[in-house]
Enzyme design. Structure first.
Site, PDB file in Angstrom:
ATOM      1  N   ASP A 176     -49.211  -8.382  17.807  1.00 32.70           N
ATOM      2  CA  ASP A 176     -48.430  -9.499  18.306  1.00 32.70           C
ATOM      3  C   ASP A 176     -49.429 -10.642  18.512  1.00 32.70           C
ATOM      4  O   ASP A 176     -50.647 -10.425  18.518  1.00 32.70           O
ATOM      5  CB  ASP A 176     -47.744  -9.110  19.620  1.00 32.70           C
ATOM      6  CG  ASP A 176     -46.972 -10.262  20.232  1.00 32.70           C
ATOM      7  OD1 ASP A 176     -46.293 -10.990  19.485  1.00 32.70           O
ATOM      8  OD2 ASP A 176     -47.062 -10.446  21.466  1.00 32.70           O
TER       9      ASP A 176
ATOM     10  N   ASP B 276     -48.862 -14.104  20.796  1.00 24.26           N
ATOM     11  CA  ASP B 276     -48.883 -14.650  22.147  1.00 24.26           C
ATOM     12  C   ASP B 276     -49.149 -13.545  23.167  1.00 24.26           C
ATOM     13  O   ASP B 276     -48.427 -12.547  23.217  1.00 24.26           O
ATOM     14  CB  ASP B 276     -47.549 -15.340  22.466  1.00 24.26           C
ATOM     15  CG  ASP B 276     -47.271 -16.518  21.539  1.00 24.26           C
ATOM     16  OD1 ASP B 276     -47.985 -17.521  21.646  1.00 24.26           O
ATOM     17  OD2 ASP B 276     -46.345 -16.417  20.704  1.00 24.26           O
TER      18      ASP B 276
ATOM     19  N   ASN C 257     -42.450 -12.826  17.502  1.00 23.87           N
ATOM     20  CA  ASN C 257     -41.084 -13.295  17.709  1.00 23.87           C
ATOM     21  C   ASN C 257     -41.019 -14.805  17.899  1.00 23.87           C
ATOM     22  O   ASN C 257     -39.924 -15.369  17.994  1.00 23.87           O
ATOM     23  CB  ASN C 257     -40.468 -12.615  18.943  1.00 23.87           C
ATOM     24  CG  ASN C 257     -39.893 -11.254  18.630  1.00 23.87           C
ATOM     25  OD1 ASN C 257     -39.838 -10.836  17.472  1.00 23.87           O
ATOM     26  ND2 ASN C 257     -39.462 -10.541  19.660  1.00 23.87           N
ATOM     27  N   ASN C 258     -42.156 -15.451  17.964  1.00 21.34           N
ATOM     28  CA  ASN C 258     -42.191 -16.900  18.129  1.00 21.34           C
ATOM     29  C   ASN C 258     -41.750 -17.569  16.830  1.00 21.34           C
ATOM     30  O   ASN C 258     -42.417 -17.462  15.802  1.00 21.34           O
ATOM     31  CB  ASN C 258     -43.606 -17.346  18.511  1.00 21.34           C
ATOM     32  CG  ASN C 258     -43.667 -18.794  18.924  1.00 21.34           C
ATOM     33  OD1 ASN C 258     -42.946 -19.634  18.399  1.00 21.34           O
ATOM     34  ND2 ASN C 258     -44.529 -19.106  19.880  1.00 21.34           N
TER      35      ASN C 258
ATOM     36  N   LYS D 132     -38.600  -8.325  16.671  1.00 18.33           N
ATOM     37  CA  LYS D 132     -38.871  -7.158  17.505  1.00 18.33           C
ATOM     38  C   LYS D 132     -37.912  -7.109  18.690  1.00 18.33           C
ATOM     39  O   LYS D 132     -37.609  -8.162  19.246  1.00 18.33           O
ATOM     40  CB  LYS D 132     -40.315  -7.221  18.022  1.00 18.33           C
ATOM     41  CG  LYS D 132     -41.379  -7.205  16.934  1.00 18.33           C
ATOM     42  CD  LYS D 132     -42.771  -7.480  17.520  1.00 18.33           C
ATOM     43  CE  LYS D 132     -42.877  -8.900  18.036  1.00 18.33           C
ATOM     44  NZ  LYS D 132     -44.243  -9.232  18.516  1.00 18.33           N
TER      45      LYS D 132
ATOM     46  N   ASP E 173     -48.142  -7.025  23.974  1.00 13.98           N
ATOM     47  CA  ASP E 173     -48.250  -7.245  25.422  1.00 13.98           C
ATOM     48  C   ASP E 173     -46.912  -7.125  26.137  1.00 13.98           C
ATOM     49  O   ASP E 173     -46.856  -7.254  27.362  1.00 13.98           O
ATOM     50  CB  ASP E 173     -48.832  -8.637  25.701  1.00 13.98           C
ATOM     51  CG  ASP E 173     -47.829  -9.749  25.414  1.00 13.98           C
ATOM     52  OD1 ASP E 173     -47.299  -9.792  24.273  1.00 13.98           O
ATOM     53  OD2 ASP E 173     -47.565 -10.563  26.308  1.00 13.98           O
TER      54      ASP E 173
END
Length: 309
Positions: free
Chosen positions: A32, A34, A66-67, A223, A248
């Site tokens: 991931d 961020d 997912n950003n 996700k 995270d």
């Protein structure tokens, strides 16, 4: 959970030889972004070196985020800006890119897509050749009673949108009155942390508003849905048993890894805490146990000792 495949007992703290053994057993590493390799405009200490060393060791590295706020080409620019100098566009799988791939290759939508989202989503859709319904500026006094609706809209896609309005919500509701209109969401993230302790609502909160208003459930692309992994697998030969997911956020990153049969690592530089992970591990609910990581580490920088050997 993924620990059955990865050998973890759940929330095992990675140290020394364990890190080396884990990396030797894996060929693919999914990060991931961020909260894992960067926070905002600051790289997590040691993260650029970890990515570079993994590649030098022959590992394949992918980034699943997912950003949806920027297209992949802009992500490459951010990677370079933060010191990740050997990341290429083909290694980046964002919820915006995967949503466009889903609409083009899986749904094969025959018509336009009405988008509640930002420029990153729009750019990925257009790059994929997916027609987008243009959002015209509302005239003063316009309402849902009088605003034009595009008869060619066959799908609604919801992502992060700082310019979300009641009119956008109302239009999307009208389109979703047709059972043939697809309802998709880039990701389910409810909120995102900002500097100074503030937060911003995420795509999931906007999707929830539309789900309530339309009495329909969205198909989530990002996700923890496994479609992002299917996207990677469609372009690369990726064996889940030899893959590691590092994130995270328990309810998205770790659950995504569990859903896809990957070994999971929670890093404590972002949203979720060790205490939250232990609650999931000790839960009697199978769905909550799937959110418990196989392993936990303070930071991805913990990989450096094993990689420098």
């Amino acid at each position: 959970m993924a620990g059955a495949a990865g050998g973890g007992r759940g929330c095992v703290t990675l140290r020394g030889a364990q890190i080396r053994d884990l990396l030797e057993a894996k060929h693919n590493v999914l990060f991931d972004c961020d909260g894992v390799i960067w926070n905002g405009e600051t790289a997590v200490t040691g993260a650029p070196e970890v990515v570079s060393l993994l590649k030098k060791r022959g590992k394949r590295v992918f980034f699943v985020t997912n950003n949806c706020t920027r297209p992949r080409e802009n992500y490459v620019q951010k990677f370079n800006r933060l010191g990740f100098t050997d990341v290429v566009e083909e290694e980046i799988f964002s919820s915006a890119y995967c949503s466009a791939a889903y609409l083009r290759d899986v749904a094969r939508v025959q018509g336009k897509v009405y988008v509640i989202g930002c420029g990153g989503v729009m750019k990925e859709l257009r790059d994929a050749g997916v027609p987008v319904a243009e959002e015209e500026d509302a005239e003063p006094g316009a309402s849902i009673y009088t605003c034009p609706l595009d008869p060619d809209v066959k799908a609604v896609l919801v992502g992060y949108d700082e310019n979300f309005t009641f009119m956008k919500l109302a239009k999307a509701c009208c389109y979703l009155r047709s059972p043939e209109c697809l309802f998709l969401a880039t990701d389910p993230d409810p909120w995102h942390p900002l500097r100074g302790g503030r937060v911003t609502p995420g795509s999931g909160s906007l999707t929830a508003a539309l789900e309530t208003a339309s009495s329909r459930k969205a198909t989530v692309i990002g996700k923890p849905s496994r479609f992002m992994f299917d996207c990677i697998a469609s372009q690369f030969d990726v064996d889940p048993a030899r893959s590691l997911m590092i994130g995270d956020r328990l309810e998205t990153d770790v659950l995504f890894g569990s859903n896809c049969g990957l070994t999971t690592v929670l890093t404590l530089t972002g949203v979720s805490t060790l205490e939250e992970a232990l609650v999931f591990r000790d839960s009697q609910e199978p769905q909550q146990k799937d959110c418990a990581p196989d392993y936990v580490m303070e930071s991805v920088a913990d990989f450096l000792q094993a990689l420098d050997e």
